[in-house]
Scaffold this motif. Structure first.
Motif, PDB file in Angstrom:
ATOM      1  N   GLU A 119      55.167 -10.641  -8.957  1.00  6.63           N
ATOM      2  CA  GLU A 119      56.373 -10.661  -8.144  1.00  6.63           C
ATOM      3  C   GLU A 119      56.686 -12.077  -7.671  1.00  6.63           C
ATOM      4  OE1 GLU A 119      54.967  -7.756  -5.532  1.00  6.63           O
ATOM      5  OE2 GLU A 119      55.434  -6.189  -6.978  1.00  6.63           O
ATOM      6  N   VAL A 149      66.721  -1.029 -11.200  1.00  2.00           N
ATOM      7  CA  VAL A 149      66.631  -0.355  -9.915  1.00  2.00           C
ATOM      8  C   VAL A 149      67.985   0.247  -9.568  1.00  2.00           C
ATOM      9  CG1 VAL A 149      66.246  -0.692  -7.467  1.00  2.00           C
ATOM     10  CG2 VAL A 149      64.844  -1.873  -9.113  1.00  2.00           C
ATOM     11  N   ASN A 153      58.072 -15.740  -1.820  1.00  2.00           N
ATOM     12  CA  ASN A 153      59.011 -15.242  -0.821  1.00  2.00           C
ATOM     13  C   ASN A 153      58.360 -15.097   0.537  1.00  2.00           C
ATOM     14  OD1 ASN A 153      61.529 -15.035  -1.860  1.00  2.00           O
ATOM     15  ND2 ASN A 153      61.138 -13.049  -2.826  1.00  2.00           N
ATOM     16  N   GLU A 154      57.153 -14.532   0.548  1.00  8.14           N
ATOM     17  CA  GLU A 154      56.474 -14.332   1.816  1.00  8.14           C
ATOM     18  C   GLU A 154      56.170 -15.668   2.477  1.00  8.14           C
ATOM     19  OE1 GLU A 154      55.675 -11.657   3.645  1.00  8.14           O
ATOM     20  OE2 GLU A 154      56.889 -10.526   2.214  1.00  8.14           O
ATOM     21  N   HIS A 163      59.141 -17.139   3.925  1.00  7.17           N
ATOM     22  CA  HIS A 163      59.470 -16.428   5.151  1.00  7.17           C
ATOM     23  C   HIS A 163      58.646 -16.972   6.306  1.00  7.17           C
ATOM     24  CE1 HIS A 163      59.357 -12.527   7.551  1.00  7.17           C
ATOM     25  NE2 HIS A 163      60.603 -12.881   7.553  1.00  7.17           N
ATOM     26  N   TYR A 199      53.425 -10.822   8.975  1.00  7.06           N
ATOM     27  CA  TYR A 199      53.218 -10.495   7.591  1.00  7.06           C
ATOM     28  C   TYR A 199      53.455  -9.010   7.360  1.00  7.06           C
ATOM     29  CZ  TYR A 199      51.000  -9.946   3.111  1.00  7.06           C
ATOM     30  OH  TYR A 199      50.760  -9.624   1.821  1.00  7.06           O
ATOM     31  N   ARG A 206      55.343  -7.298   9.062  1.00  5.91           N
ATOM     32  CA  ARG A 206      56.678  -7.031   9.615  1.00  5.91           C
ATOM     33  C   ARG A 206      56.587  -6.107  10.830  1.00  5.91           C
ATOM     34  NH1 ARG A 206      57.538 -10.165   5.698  1.00  5.91           N
ATOM     35  NH2 ARG A 206      59.496 -10.216   4.565  1.00  5.91           N
ATOM     36  N   SER A 247      59.742  -8.067  13.866  1.00 10.44           N
ATOM     37  CA  SER A 247      60.745  -8.471  12.886  1.00 10.44           C
ATOM     38  C   SER A 247      61.111  -9.924  13.092  1.00 10.44           C
ATOM     39  CB  SER A 247      61.986  -7.619  13.040  1.00 10.44           C
ATOM     40  OG  SER A 247      62.669  -8.010  14.183  1.00 10.44           O
ATOM     41  N   SER A 248      61.649 -10.508  12.074  1.00 13.39           N
ATOM     42  CA  SER A 248      61.970 -11.932  12.196  1.00 13.39           C
ATOM     43  C   SER A 248      63.017 -12.161  13.283  1.00 13.39           C
ATOM     44  CB  SER A 248      62.434 -12.502  10.873  1.00 13.39           C
ATOM     45  OG  SER A 248      62.807 -11.507   9.993  1.00 13.39           O
ATOM     46  N   GLU A 253      63.240 -10.544  16.081  1.00 11.01           N
ATOM     47  CA  GLU A 253      62.556 -10.568  17.371  1.00 11.01           C
ATOM     48  C   GLU A 253      61.853 -11.903  17.564  1.00 11.01           C
ATOM     49  OE1 GLU A 253      61.073  -6.147  18.574  1.00 11.01           O
ATOM     50  OE2 GLU A 253      60.674  -6.821  16.553  1.00 11.01           O
ATOM     51  N   PHE A 282      65.605 -14.057   1.856  1.00 10.39           N
ATOM     52  CA  PHE A 282      64.739 -12.932   2.241  1.00 10.39           C
ATOM     53  C   PHE A 282      65.411 -11.601   1.962  1.00 10.39           C
ATOM     54  CE2 PHE A 282      63.432 -15.931   5.811  1.00 10.39           C
ATOM     55  CZ  PHE A 282      62.683 -16.680   4.928  1.00 10.39           C
ATOM     56  N   GLU A 293      66.720  -9.502   3.876  1.00  8.25           N
ATOM     57  CA  GLU A 293      66.201  -8.434   4.727  1.00  8.25           C
ATOM     58  C   GLU A 293      67.349  -7.583   5.247  1.00  8.25           C
ATOM     59  OE1 GLU A 293      63.993 -10.388   7.730  1.00  8.25           O
ATOM     60  OE2 GLU A 293      62.134 -10.257   6.606  1.00  8.25           O
ATOM     61  N   ARG A 347      65.823  -1.250  -2.117  1.00  3.13           N
ATOM     62  CA  ARG A 347      65.897  -2.382  -3.041  1.00  3.13           C
ATOM     63  C   ARG A 347      67.335  -2.672  -3.441  1.00  3.13           C
ATOM     64  NH1 ARG A 347      61.117  -1.963  -7.382  1.00  3.13           N
ATOM     65  NH2 ARG A 347      62.049  -3.921  -8.097  1.00  3.13           N
ATOM     66  N   GLN A 393      55.188   2.077   6.908  1.00  2.00           N
ATOM     67  CA  GLN A 393      54.256   1.382   6.035  1.00  2.00           C
ATOM     68  C   GLN A 393      53.628   2.335   5.026  1.00  2.00           C
ATOM     69  OE1 GLN A 393      53.290  -0.876   9.158  1.00  2.00           O
ATOM     70  NE2 GLN A 393      54.529  -2.373   8.111  1.00  2.00           N
ATOM     71  N   LYS A 410      54.412  -2.541   0.149  1.00  2.00           N
ATOM     72  CA  LYS A 410      54.607  -3.781   0.898  1.00  2.00           C
ATOM     73  C   LYS A 410      55.850  -4.550   0.434  1.00  2.00           C
ATOM     74  CE  LYS A 410      53.680  -7.733   2.943  1.00  2.00           C
ATOM     75  NZ  LYS A 410      54.811  -8.010   3.779  1.00  2.00           N
ATOM     76  N   HIS A 411      56.033  -4.637  -0.875  1.00  2.00           N
ATOM     77  CA  HIS A 411      57.133  -5.496  -1.313  1.00  2.00           C
ATOM     78  C   HIS A 411      58.482  -4.882  -0.966  1.00  2.00           C
ATOM     79  CE1 HIS A 411      56.774  -2.905  -4.912  1.00  2.00           C
ATOM     80  NE2 HIS A 411      58.065  -3.098  -5.017  1.00  2.00           N
ATOM     81  N   SER A 454      58.872  -5.206   3.105  1.00  2.00           N
ATOM     82  CA  SER A 454      59.178  -6.553   3.560  1.00  2.00           C
ATOM     83  C   SER A 454      60.652  -6.882   3.363  1.00  2.00           C
ATOM     84  CB  SER A 454      58.304  -7.571   2.847  1.00  2.00           C
ATOM     85  OG  SER A 454      58.654  -7.624   1.499  1.00  2.00           O
ATOM     86  N   LEU A 455      61.381  -5.967   2.770  1.00  2.00           N
ATOM     87  CA  LEU A 455      62.822  -6.177   2.666  1.00  2.00           C
ATOM     88  C   LEU A 455      63.532  -5.671   3.916  1.00  2.00           C
ATOM     89  CD1 LEU A 455      63.384  -5.043  -1.004  1.00  2.00           C
ATOM     90  CD2 LEU A 455      63.291  -7.363  -0.119  1.00  2.00           C
ATOM     91  N   GLN A 478      64.007  -5.489   8.067  1.00  2.00           N
ATOM     92  CA  GLN A 478      63.737  -6.210   9.300  1.00  2.00           C
ATOM     93  C   GLN A 478      63.753  -5.166  10.408  1.00  2.00           C
ATOM     94  OE1 GLN A 478      64.870  -9.909  10.076  1.00  2.00           O
ATOM     95  NE2 GLN A 478      66.365  -9.424  11.621  1.00  2.00           N
ATOM     96  N   ILE A 479      62.566  -4.691  10.721  1.00  2.00           N
ATOM     97  CA  ILE A 479      62.514  -3.494  11.560  1.00  2.00           C
ATOM     98  C   ILE A 479      62.379  -3.831  13.032  1.00  2.00           C
ATOM     99  CG2 ILE A 479      61.275  -1.365  11.986  1.00  2.00           C
ATOM    100  CD1 ILE A 479      60.324  -1.436   9.176  1.00  2.00           C
TER     101      ILE A 479
END
Ligand SMILES: Nc1ncnc2c1ncn2[C@@H]1O[C@H](COP(=O)(O)OP(=O)(O)OP(=O)(O)O)[C@@H](O)[C@H]1O
Ligand SMILES: [Mg+2]
Lengths: 481, 792
Positions: free
Chosen positions: A50, A77, A234-235, A238, A280, A282, A285-286, A288, B91, B93, B234, B259, B264-265, B268-269, B271-272
């Motif tokens: 990924e 997808v 990506n992580e 971030h 990591y 989450r 959240s970013s 916050e 990101f 998100e 996604r 979770q 995970k991937h 991580s999308l 923003q909770i």
């Protein structure tokens, strides 16, 4: 129409600039694809973990070389049915999109491979240039039936137009290959980035007002700290984006200078820990996180010595940062509540899932002084079991076992302090535990008789719950640590 | 009394559907009263239902605002993040709000509808509430989302351009027509691309205001198919930049489930952010506070029914919906089964009395005329009424009159009794709130019981007898004077509008009146004529005291005190009669006692307080260690009497309902029925039905055999088999069973043939197998396994 030629050398250079660390792959791809008019290998398979840049690089190259009616890009997808796949390809190659102007109607209805092929034949410019079809997230194609992919791979034969199929996936080719043989693809591998490449990639995003060296030293530390757990670009990006403002903060309120990088790290250390913990996953959240940062941006740093009770409390200890990071430790405790008897149902299911059935009589028989008896019994059995199996096949390690509902109910009635009548309410609570996925049904849903379930909660949760109803679950669990 | 004839009985009843209301009292009830009961039920319940909805709306209000604000904020924050942090867009998100709304999924429907409503109207968002049941795969889900949203978007476009009202639709239809003529005739495939196109179009239409937010609500997150969720997330994250989307996850358990459900991937999308919105307990508290405790409509729940309601909620299901249904059932049963429920309007609080106006309106007088002899008999038969009548101590003749003359009984006794009950309830409601705020004053958190629990205590026994009351009053005594004064003042303020010196409220009025003096005393500005001791004395008397009496009394007492040293009895004696003449005397028998009252008061006053004071202060000093230094002696006197006064106050008002006459009529307490209706016990019922079929099948022959356990040939086949079954061991031999069965059935005068018996036997055991009593086994031929043990 004659195809325009593309200056591949120029393209190579610009790709290398945009995507550092991917030169070999770009070269390989360009070699395979060549000029728009060139015939290419019929089948490419691009494989890599990924966020190794597969999607971005392939799309970039394709868009540079070909115009859109010759290369279709399908994200599997998005296109979850064959019909969507067909129609998306046709729309892209035929350059027609339903839009407001067409009343959102479309002119293609294509449900099957046959129709698709005949549509493909009829497309304009069919005889001129080779076509390219890219399937991103190609692992999803496998869900569309066993003949779907093999049929696509023969599309060139069937339509008489040279067509290249490109699959992009993070699942290796071995997992695709159907049993009855299929044409082998040319493989392009996108390996995981090493430190050097990662640094180069991350450095692309260096804020314009920061000196590059300074930024590099920061990312290098971030990489060192987090790479053991996560090498995902990506992580990392971030994390960098969120941590960097924290890192710079002391610069603005004058606690450190740009040259004092180690000091900056010391000041920022707690955030790194917090980030590893929460960000990591989450759990915070970013937004916050950012909201939190924004409060303490330069300019309003006056609140450092303000009367904010939380801050002042810790600044007495002379460590305001600590308080900050602690503040981020948002409580992750379980904060949902269950009705009283439902808690006992859950406890009973947990016991039924982790205790061997043959010991139920010992643990739960409503005899005289049951606890002391069962405790003693427990120890005796434990000893015996330990000598037999060495505790290796402990249920705790094997995960929950499924149990018949009747057994769970028997345990339920025996662990209750005050007996209650069996009523419909109990049954409906079991059903609602299943809806909440706290219990998982293992027997067939259509089977009404002899329902079996598994308990799907962690030991921490069940301990918390039994604590709240003053039930000592430890005394009833067999061979559990 | 019957002079104002009302025209109720003459009113031709409108055609009311009585929906099954029966004639009670052995069919002797008049049609009018049945209609009345039915009407009362509909009106009372719809009023209560309305109040419940208000309660829910109130409780939800704050949470809702918070939720919508947060959704909007995060969406905005997303934009600003992408502008502040370089590369943050990468990101992709999706702003996500996880909402912890408690485990009761059915209750959430209202909540989410309200959230959606609010987002739509206040923020012009496009909101989709997704039902997990219909979102089983990505295709159906996306189709649902896109088609629905597009419909809305189109509406929006049309609405925004209302200068060309109607033209928008026409324009669109024209587009469709011309597209069709060009061969575009396939309906859209409702995928994300279509949606994106719509949005682009929407933005191009009005580029000035930002594009509206799309909010997707996953009502019961746990119920969603995980791979569908994954796909949706996604897809939407891929188009984050073009489509402003926010998610709302309704989570019943804990964050872990996100979770757990998503790799995970994918997670991580997102923003909770989370919000806790567990409102069901709060809703119930409010319903109890606003509806059950005051009993505005005349009916409340008695101890058992109330306890049942609480237990169901807190021990079993946390379901507000179930609670409301139970409540409705109770009300329905009350009006359905109780012929005296027609009286309910007269104990209701005046502003909400049902049927006070309108076509069916009725008054007590008209009602008295309509009631049959039996109504009165039932009334007199109520235990509390009997107790009351016995307590009257009437001479035999007068008592007989009361028992015989319905109108006399009705007017002279029932009316005041109902008034009394109404007052009791009113004071009770006010006082229980006072008591709650008294708890709040205390520091210990263990003393802070919610209102619903205090109410429960109080329904069970007089509150002042409980440990809790003692603990609270004890803790209260440790508080400083200011708090006590403020508390008393708030009590007085709460009560003042609701008490007067007439009738039943009199004692409470006296106490409130005294509390006012106490406040003045505590504030160091006492009414010169009143001292703690007078207050104490007045409190201790158990007689009706009217306002004029009281004033007289107080001045009289002061006069005595002033002249107390000379113990001038005569001057006091003269003061008393003048006070007596003023108020109208209601009960004749009191007038003679009034004198005694005054006498006792006065003799009490004559005990010189100065002698007693030092000793008392000492005692108080022990009670109030930390206050003694900054209190004046007078204040110490006052505070002591304040405690007594409050105690009296609560003793008066917070009595258990079963001490009030007529409580049987206006407190519903049929817990068994509620249990039967809402807590069915299938197993027990099956067993009773099989073991004692006579209870279910009311046939003559069943009535004749008395012993329950005997097996009789006239019983149903399955019952016979079941009874035989009870005598068997774990494995049952089918042949033996059959033989026993046929031998019992031999008694049948119809003499069924062996073939018929065999068929009936087979049918019977398959029924037993279906009910889960037996199961075939391979362990032994011709045997079945017994699955139940004894009467569990
Ligand atoms: N060599 C690189 N140089 C610059 N950016 C890169 C490079 N590799 C990856 N990235 C960035 O990382 C992000 C993720 O890349 P991309 O989506 O192309 O990965 P992927 O391999 O398709 O991942 P997945 O398998 O999850 O689809 C993109 O924003 C991309 O710009
Ligand atoms: Mg990709």
């Amino acid at each position: 129409m004659t195809a325009s030629t593309v200056n591949l050398t120029l393209l190579r250079r610009s790709a290398a600039q945009r995507f550092p660390g991917r030169e070999p792959q770009v070269d390989q791809l360009l070699r395979y694809l060549g000029q728009p008019a060139d015939t290419s290998p019929p089948f490419l398979f691009i494989y890599g973990h990924e966020s190794t840049g597969k999607t971005s690089i392939v799309r970039f190259i394709l868009s540079e070389i070909f115009d859109s009616t010759h290369a279709a890009y399908i994200s599997c997808v998005e296109c979850y049915t064959p019909r969507l796949v067909f129609e998306h390809i046709l729309k892209q190659l035929g350059d027609s999109h339903p839009s407001f102007e067409t009343g959102f109607l479309s002119n293609v209805k294509c449900d099957s491979m046959q129709e698709f092929i005949s549509f493909m034949r009829r497309l304009d410019g069919a005889h001129q240039l080779p076509r390219y079809i890219v399937f991103d997230n190609a692992e999803k194609l496998r869900d569309m039936g066993p003949t779907f992919l093999p049929a696509f791979l023969r599309i060139a034969e069937l339509t008489d137009i040279p067509t290249t199929i490109i699959l992009i996936s993070c699942v290796p080719w071995d997992k695709f290959r159907p049993r009855n043989g299929i044409q082998e693809p040319l493989l392009v591998r996108f390996p995981i980035y090493g430190k050097e490449d990662t640094m180069k990639i991350l450095a692309l995003k260096c804020p314009s007002d920061e000196p590059l060296d300074f930024y590099l030293s920061f990312i290098s530390v971030v990489y060192d700290v987090f790479s053991r757990n996560c090498k995902d670009i990506n992580e990392l990006r971030h994390l960098v984006a969120l941590l960097f403002p924290k890192f710079c903060e002391p610069l603005f309120d004058g606690r450190a200078k740009r040259s004092e990088v180690p000091k900056l790290f010391r000041l920022c250390q707690t955030y790194f820990a917090a980030a590893a913990d929460k960000l990591y996953l989450r759990e915070i959240s970013s937004a916050e996180w950012l909201r939190h940062i924004r409060v303490r941006r330069p300019g309003d740093d006056s609140d450092d010595n303000s009367s904010d009770p939380e801050d002042s409390g810790t600044s007495i200890l002379g460590n305001p940062i600590e308080s900050d990071a602690l503040h981020l430790r948002i409580k992750t405790k379980l904060d949902f509540d269950l009705p009283y008897y439902t808690k006992f149902l859950l406890i009973a299911s947990f016991l039924a899932s982790y205790n061997p059935a043959r010991l139920d009589v010992r643990f739960f028989s409503k005899g005289k002084e049951s606890t002391s008896y069962s405790k003693r019994g427990k120890q005796a059995i434990q000893k015996q079991m330990m000598s037999n199996t060495g505790g290796k096949h402990r249920q705790q390690l094997l995960g929950p076992k499924s149990f018949p509902i009747e057994r769970m109910l028997a345990i339920f009635y025996s662990i209750l302090v005050d007996p209650i009548e069996n009523s419909i309410e109990i049954q409906s609570q079991i059903a609602s535990l299943v809806t909440l996925r706290l219990l998982v049904r293992t027997s067939n849903a259509s089977q009404l008789d002899g329902i079996k379930c598994k308990c799907n909660v962690s030991y921490e949760l069940i301990r918390h719950i039994s604590h709240s109803v003053q039930f000592e679950i430890e005394n009833y669990l067999f061979d559990f640590i | 009394m019957l002079h104002n004839f009302d025209s109720v009985s003459e009113v031709v009843l409108p055609h009311v559907s009585l929906s099954g209301f029966r004639k009670l009292i052995n069919g002797k009830e008049s049609d009018h009263l049945i209609a009345l009961r039915h009407q009362l039920y509909t009106q009372v319940w719809s009023a209560i239902r309305g109040e419940i909805d208000e309660c829910l709306a109130h409780v939800h209000e704050k949470g809702l605002q918070q939720v919508t604000d947060r959704i909007i904020q995060t969406a905005e924050a997303m934009e600003s993040i992408s502008s502040t942090i370089s590369g943050a867009q990468a990101f992709n998100e999706i702003p996500t709000l996880s909402l912890f709304a408690g485990i009761n999924l059915q209750d959430h429907d209202i909540l989410y509808t309200q959230i959606a409503q609010r987002l739509r109207t206040q923020h012009q968002c496009f909101v989709m509430v997704l039902p997990s049941g219909q979102c089983t795969n990505p295709k159906t889900t996306m189709t649902m989302i896109v088609s629905e949203l597009i419909g809305k978007v189109r509406d929006r476009i049309l609405l925004d351009h209302d200068d060309v009202t109607g033209i928008g639709e026409v324009e669109f239809q024209n587009l469709v027509r011309s597209a069709k003529s060009q061969g575009f005739n396939v309906p859209p495939s409702y995928d994300i691309k279509t949606l994106v196109d719509w949005f682009r179009h929407l933005k191009s239409r009005n580029p000035t205001d930002g594009a509206p937010l799309i909010v997707l609500v996953f009502k019961d997150f746990e119920g969603f198919d995980q791979s569908t969720l994954e796909t949706l997330i996604r897809i939407f994250s891929e188009y984050c930049g073009e489509l402003p989307v926010s998610f709302v996850f309704g989570i019943a358990t804990s964050v872990d489930c996100v979770q757990q459900a998503l790799p995970k991937h994918v997670s991580s999308l997102l923003q909770i952010e989370s919000i806790n919105l567990q409102l069901s307990a709060e809703s119930v508290n409010r319903i109890i506070d606003r509806i059950l405790i005051p009993g505005h409509y005349g009916l409340s729940l008695g101890y058992e029914a109330y306890e049942h309601l609480l237990d169901q909620f807190f021990l079993h299901n946390f379901s507000v919906k179930a609670l409301v249904s139970t409540l409705q059932y109770a009300f329905m049963d009350y009006f359905y089964a109780n012929p005296l429920s027609v009286l309910v309007s007269f104990v209701a609080s005046p502003d909400r009395a049902p049927l006070a106006t309108g076509e069916l309106s009725y008054t007590l007088d008209s009602l008295a005329r309509d009631m049959a002899e039996d109504h009165f008999d039932i009334l007199r038969m109520q235990p509390s009424v009997r107790e009351y009548l016995e307590g009257l101590d009437l001479p035999a003749k007068a008592l007989f009159a009361v028992l015989d003359d319905n109108m006399l009984f009705f007017n002279d006794h029932l009316r005041p009794l109902m008034d009394r009950l109404r007052h009791f309830r009113l004071h009770y409601t006010l006082a229980i709130r006072c008591f709650q705020s008294m708890q709040e004053c205390c520091d210990q958190s263990s003393l802070k019981k919610p209102l619903r629990i205090i109410h429960l205590f109080n329904l069970n026994e007089d509150l002042f007898r409980t440990e809790h009351y003692k603990a609270v009053t004890k803790a209260f005594k440790r508080l400083n004077v200011e708090t006590v004064t403020d508390f008393i003042r708030s009590c007085v303020e709460a009560f003042l509008p609701h008490v007067n010196d007439q009738g039943e409220g009199n004692r409470v009025w006296v106490i409130i009146r005294m509390l006012q003096d106490v406040i003045r005393g505590l504030c160091n500005e006492p009414n010169p004529t009143v001292t703690p001791d007078t207050v104490r004395m007045i409190l201790q008397t158990d007689r009706t005291i009217h306002q004029a009496d009281l004033e007289q009394l107080l001045t009289g007492v002061t006069a005595t005190q002033q002249g107390g040293d000379s113990s001038d009895q005569s001057s006091v004696q003269t003061a008393v009669p003048s006070g007596l003449s003023a108020p109208p005397m209601t009960p004749h028998r009191n007038s003679s006692m009034r004198n005694d009252l005054y006498m006792s008061l006065l003799t009490g006053a004559n005990r010189t307080p100065s002698a007693a004071t030092p000793q008392r202060i000492n005692r108080r000093l022990m009670v109030l260690p930390d206050q003694s230094q900054n209190l004046t002696d007078a204040q110490i006197g006052w505070i002591q009497v304040a405690y007594e006064c409050l105690d009296q106050f609560f003793r008066r008002t917070l009595r258990c309902y079963d001490r009030v006459t007529l409580h049987e009529l206006f407190y519903y307490d049929n817990k068994r029925l509620l249990k039967k209706a809402f807590n069915a016990q299938p197993r027990a019922s099956v067993q009773t039905a099989l073991g004692q079929p006579g209870l279910y099948i009311r046939c003559q022959c069943c009535a004749t055999h008395k012993e329950v356990d005997a097996i009789h040939h006239s019983h149903d086949d399955t019952c016979v088999l079941y009874k035989l079954y009870l005598e068997c061991g774990r494995l049952i031999n089918l042949y033996d069973w059959f033989v026993a069965f046929s031998s019992i059935k031999e008694g049948d005068p119809r003499h069924p043939s062996p073939k018929e018996l065999q068929a009936r036997f087979v049918r019977g055991i398959s029924e037993l197998q279906f009910l889960g009593f037996i199961k075939p086994t391979t362990r032994k031929t011709d045997h079945v396994i017994r699955l139940t043990w004894g009467a569990m």
